[in-house]
Design an enzyme around this catalytic site. Structure first.
Site, PDB file in Angstrom:
ATOM      1  N   SER A  17      -3.004   1.201  10.456  1.00 19.83           N
ATOM      2  CA  SER A  17      -3.580   2.172   9.519  1.00 19.83           C
ATOM      3  C   SER A  17      -4.828   1.582   8.872  1.00 19.83           C
ATOM      4  O   SER A  17      -4.834   0.421   8.459  1.00 19.83           O
ATOM      5  CB  SER A  17      -2.540   2.513   8.456  1.00 19.83           C
ATOM      6  OG  SER A  17      -3.114   3.347   7.471  1.00 19.83           O
ATOM      7  N   GLY A  18      -5.873   2.410   8.761  1.00 21.38           N
ATOM      8  CA  GLY A  18      -7.156   1.919   8.251  1.00 21.38           C
ATOM      9  C   GLY A  18      -7.150   1.492   6.792  1.00 21.38           C
ATOM     10  O   GLY A  18      -7.740   0.481   6.427  1.00 21.38           O
ATOM     11  N   HIS A  19      -6.441   2.264   5.941  1.00 19.93           N
ATOM     12  CA  HIS A  19      -6.599   2.002   4.502  1.00 19.93           C
ATOM     13  C   HIS A  19      -5.906   0.730   4.031  1.00 19.93           C
ATOM     14  O   HIS A  19      -6.060   0.347   2.875  1.00 19.93           O
ATOM     15  CB  HIS A  19      -6.204   3.225   3.671  1.00 19.93           C
ATOM     16  CG  HIS A  19      -4.749   3.520   3.574  1.00 19.93           C
ATOM     17  ND1 HIS A  19      -4.017   3.211   2.462  1.00 19.93           N
ATOM     18  CD2 HIS A  19      -3.891   4.099   4.442  1.00 19.93           C
ATOM     19  CE1 HIS A  19      -2.765   3.613   2.651  1.00 19.93           C
ATOM     20  NE2 HIS A  19      -2.669   4.150   3.841  1.00 19.93           N
TER      21      HIS A  19
ATOM     22  N   GLN B  88       1.324  -3.285   8.123  1.00 19.32           N
ATOM     23  CA  GLN B  88       1.111  -4.374   7.162  1.00 19.32           C
ATOM     24  C   GLN B  88       0.748  -5.697   7.834  1.00 19.32           C
ATOM     25  O   GLN B  88       0.366  -6.648   7.155  1.00 19.32           O
ATOM     26  CB  GLN B  88       2.362  -4.581   6.293  1.00 19.32           C
ATOM     27  CG  GLN B  88       2.708  -3.402   5.411  1.00 19.32           C
ATOM     28  CD  GLN B  88       1.703  -3.162   4.286  1.00 19.32           C
ATOM     29  OE1 GLN B  88       0.865  -4.002   3.969  1.00 19.32           O
ATOM     30  NE2 GLN B  88       1.781  -2.004   3.669  1.00 19.32           N
TER      31      GLN B  88
ATOM     32  N   ASN C  70       6.494  -3.904   4.098  1.00 21.23           N
ATOM     33  CA  ASN C  70       5.482  -3.615   3.079  1.00 21.23           C
ATOM     34  C   ASN C  70       5.911  -4.064   1.680  1.00 21.23           C
ATOM     35  O   ASN C  70       5.078  -4.392   0.853  1.00 21.23           O
ATOM     36  CB  ASN C  70       5.128  -2.127   3.079  1.00 21.23           C
ATOM     37  CG  ASN C  70       6.327  -1.214   3.178  1.00 21.23           C
ATOM     38  OD1 ASN C  70       7.216  -1.418   4.008  1.00 21.23           O
ATOM     39  ND2 ASN C  70       6.379  -0.218   2.335  1.00 21.23           N
TER      40      ASN C  70
ATOM     41  N   GLY D  31      -1.031   5.555   9.496  1.00 24.65           N
ATOM     42  CA  GLY D  31       0.245   4.944   9.869  1.00 24.65           C
ATOM     43  C   GLY D  31       1.347   5.969  10.096  1.00 24.65           C
ATOM     44  O   GLY D  31       2.116   5.866  11.060  1.00 24.65           O
ATOM     45  N   THR D  32       1.416   6.948   9.249  1.00 22.78           N
ATOM     46  CA  THR D  32       2.495   7.939   9.353  1.00 22.78           C
ATOM     47  C   THR D  32       2.396   8.694  10.676  1.00 22.78           C
ATOM     48  O   THR D  32       3.393   8.854  11.390  1.00 22.78           O
ATOM     49  CB  THR D  32       2.427   8.910   8.153  1.00 22.78           C
ATOM     50  OG1 THR D  32       2.544   8.138   6.958  1.00 22.78           O
ATOM     51  CG2 THR D  32       3.533   9.942   8.210  1.00 22.78           C
TER      52      THR D  32
ATOM     53  N   CYS E  82       5.041   5.275  -2.168  1.00 21.53           N
ATOM     54  CA  CYS E  82       5.519   6.646  -2.061  1.00 21.53           C
ATOM     55  C   CYS E  82       6.844   6.857  -2.751  1.00 21.53           C
ATOM     56  O   CYS E  82       7.207   7.968  -3.082  1.00 21.53           O
ATOM     57  CB  CYS E  82       5.613   7.061  -0.610  1.00 21.53           C
ATOM     58  SG  CYS E  82       6.631   5.970   0.345  1.00 21.53           S
TER      59      CYS E  82
ATOM     60  N   THR F 168     -11.096  17.517  17.254  1.00 19.12           N
ATOM     61  CA  THR F 168     -12.356  16.773  17.148  1.00 19.12           C
ATOM     62  C   THR F 168     -12.118  15.522  16.312  1.00 19.12           C
ATOM     63  O   THR F 168     -11.488  15.583  15.261  1.00 19.12           O
ATOM     64  CB  THR F 168     -13.443  17.663  16.498  1.00 19.12           C
ATOM     65  OG1 THR F 168     -13.571  18.833  17.300  1.00 19.12           O
ATOM     66  CG2 THR F 168     -14.781  16.937  16.411  1.00 19.12           C
TER      67      THR F 168
HETATM   68  C1  LIG Z   1       4.821  -0.356   6.939  1.00 27.06           C
HETATM   69  C2  LIG Z   1       4.085   0.923   6.730  1.00 27.06           C
HETATM   70  N1  LIG Z   1       4.151   1.885   7.662  1.00 27.06           N
HETATM   71  C3  LIG Z   1       3.509   3.053   7.534  1.00 27.06           C
HETATM   72  C4  LIG Z   1       2.741   3.325   6.431  1.00 27.06           C
HETATM   73  C5  LIG Z   1       2.064   4.660   6.315  1.00 27.06           C
HETATM   74  O1  LIG Z   1       0.703   4.552   6.568  1.00 27.06           O
HETATM   75  P1  LIG Z   1      -0.312   5.709   6.110  1.00 27.06           P
HETATM   76  O2  LIG Z   1      -0.359   5.658   4.632  1.00 27.06           O
HETATM   77  O3  LIG Z   1      -1.612   5.352   6.753  1.00 27.06           O
HETATM   78  O4  LIG Z   1       0.239   6.991   6.625  1.00 27.06           O
HETATM   79  C6  LIG Z   1       2.637   2.359   5.427  1.00 27.06           C
HETATM   80  C7  LIG Z   1       1.849   2.645   4.213  1.00 27.06           C
HETATM   81  O5  LIG Z   1       2.317   2.505   3.114  1.00 27.06           O
HETATM   82  C8  LIG Z   1       3.330   1.134   5.574  1.00 27.06           C
HETATM   83  O6  LIG Z   1       3.281   0.186   4.642  1.00 27.06           O
HETATM   84  S1  FES Z   2       3.365   5.906   2.068  1.00 25.97           S
HETATM   85 FE1  FES Z   2       2.743   3.973   1.554  1.00 25.97          FE
HETATM   86  S2  FES Z   2       4.360   3.026   0.706  1.00 25.97           S
HETATM   87 FE2  FES Z   2       5.034   4.869   1.352  1.00 25.97          FE
END
Ligand SMILES: Cc1ncc(COP(=O)(O)O)c(C=O)c1O
Ligand code: FES
Length: 402
Positions: free
Chosen positions: A200-202, A180, A152, A73-74, A326, A238
């Site tokens: 984002s996959g996780h 989300q 989130n 996601g980031t 985070c 890659t």
């Molecule tokens: C709304 C939102 N954007 C971005 C991210 C970041 O994703 P990633 O952890 O895959 O970098 C998150 C993850 O917490 C999220 O909830």
């Molecule tokens: S990186 Fe997931 S909540 Fe901030």
């Protein structure tokens, strides 16, 4: 390591589905060829990657050529924002919201220091945007509007297509952080106003460190990672083949379970939320009652600290969270709840439960069995209630002056 907990922190991250592990495993062992190689060994990997691309595309209602695999996601958020600005160097204005993830907010802050102007749209007490404010902020100088699909922390869902129509009228690019929302809300890029979308996959039962950025065909894309010609030159390096295969399988499973997310998970979430609100005094749900993800509830318990609730829940083997993964631990109140203008006591006493398809009735029962005792215990220790009025006023004033 403990792994038999009641896991209600699925907005932070999710368990990798065993079927996803099974699908990706051969690409960590036997099929290690480079997908860009000329030989059949590598070529087979490239074919599997194409299948994964199609699986992810199906979940989004996109074409497979419109996807760029990322590290999550980031990266998706960073790449989309930077690309939008590089592609339109003459425009210097960005619109976003105060409640975005740091992967958007902190990029915007950096861009401000580089001479861009950024409008941070506010939200009301229920976490909703004012579309008139959005409309008034849009100008011919606006390069990009970047707004999350669903929050989130609270699960509040923004009216993305209504926003998109306004953005398109003014000729700006529209990026949506749907990290989300994917898997919890049906998406169809074919009928959408979205130009770029991050996933984002996780958050969808794939591993950490893999994701995708959707870029609508025809939207100019400027790569952030420049290297070899992988991914048609849009992201050098890659590919994370095993991760990518995992994301494909996870996307396929999300599509199958989408209906379940909106029915069974929602029913469990509603039961958890309604029972807590009706049996524990002085608590309330943060965020709009219906414009919300089906799996998320954020509840504020007055006069106690969210972190203290989490520690006691943890003793019962229950994982929940306060704020976002985070920023929790920082003890700073959540920027999302602050933007909603919540009073001090709720700001500090809020926790989030986020469910997934593995959540069971029995787990919800267990949470419901311990919550009243936890809150009662903490309130008995709380200094706040005794001199409530004076204390509150002091805190509100302190906050207003920050
Ligand atoms: C709304 C939102 N954007 C971005 C991210 C970041 O994703 P990633 O952890 O895959 O970098 C998150 C993850 O917490 C999220 O909830
Ligand atoms: S990186 Fe997931 S909540 Fe901030």
């Amino acid at each position: 390591m403990q792994n038999n907990c009641i896991y209600l922190d699925n907005n932070a991250t999710t368990k990798v589905d065993p079927q996803v592990v099974e699908a990706m495993m051969p690409y960590l062992t036997d099929y290690y060829g480079n997908p860009s190689s000329m030989h059949t060994f590598g070529g087979q990997v490239a074919s599997s990657m194409k299948v994964a691309r199609e699986q992810v595309a199906s979940l989004l209602g996109a074409d497979e050529t419109e996807l760029i695999f990322t590290s999550g996601g980031t990266e998706g958020d960073n790449a989309a924002i930077r690309s939008a600005l590089l592609a339109q160097p003459e425009k210097r204005h960005i619109i976003t919201t105060q409640v975005e993830h740091p992967a958007v907010l902190n990029v915007c802050k950096q861009l401000e220091s580089q001479g861009y102007s950024v409008t941070y749209l506010g939200v009301n007490r229920q976490g909703q945007l004012d579309l008139d404010e959005l409309e008034a902020s849009l100008t011919g100088n606006t390069a990009l509007v970047t707004i999350m699909y669903a929050n989130n922390e609270t699960g509040v869902v923004f009216p993305i297509e209504q926003i998109g129509l306004r953005v398109k009228e003014r000729g700006a690019l529209f990026h949506v952080d749907a990290v989300q929302a994917v898997g919890k809300i049906p998406l169809n890029m074919k009928t959408s106003t979205i130009d770029m979308l991050t996933m984002s996959g996780h958050k969808i039962h794939a591993p950490k460190g893999i994701g995708a950025l959707y870029v609508r065909r025809g939207v100019r894309f400027r790569p952030m990672l420049i290297g070899g010609g992988q991914q048609r030159g849009r992201r050098g390096g890659t590919e994370n083949v095993a991760g990518l295969i995992a994301l494909g399988k996870a996307a396929e499973l999300e599509l199958i379970h989408l209906e379940e997310a909106t029915t069974r998970e929602k029913r469990l979430r509603d039961r958890l939320e309604k029972t807590i609100i009706s049996t524990i005094p002085d608590c309330e749900v943060n965020g709009h009652p219906t414009q919300r993800l089906p799996n998320t509830t954020n509840i504020g318990f007055k006069y106690i600290e969210g972190e203290a609730i989490l520690l006691l829940l943890n003793q019962y083997g229950i994982c929940a969270s306060s704020g976002s993964a985070c920023s929790s631990g920082s003890l700073e109140p959540s920027h999302v709840l602050r933007s909603m203008g919540l009073p001090y006591t709720i700001l500090h006493g809020s926790i989030r439960f986020s469910l997934c398809r593995y959540t069971t009735e029995a787990e919800i029962d267990q949470v419901l069995a311990v919550m009243p005792g936890i809150v009662e215990r903490l309130r008995a220790l709380s200094p706040f209630k005794s001199d409530e009025a004076g204390w509150l006023q002091e805190q509100e004033q302190a906050l207003a002056h920050r």
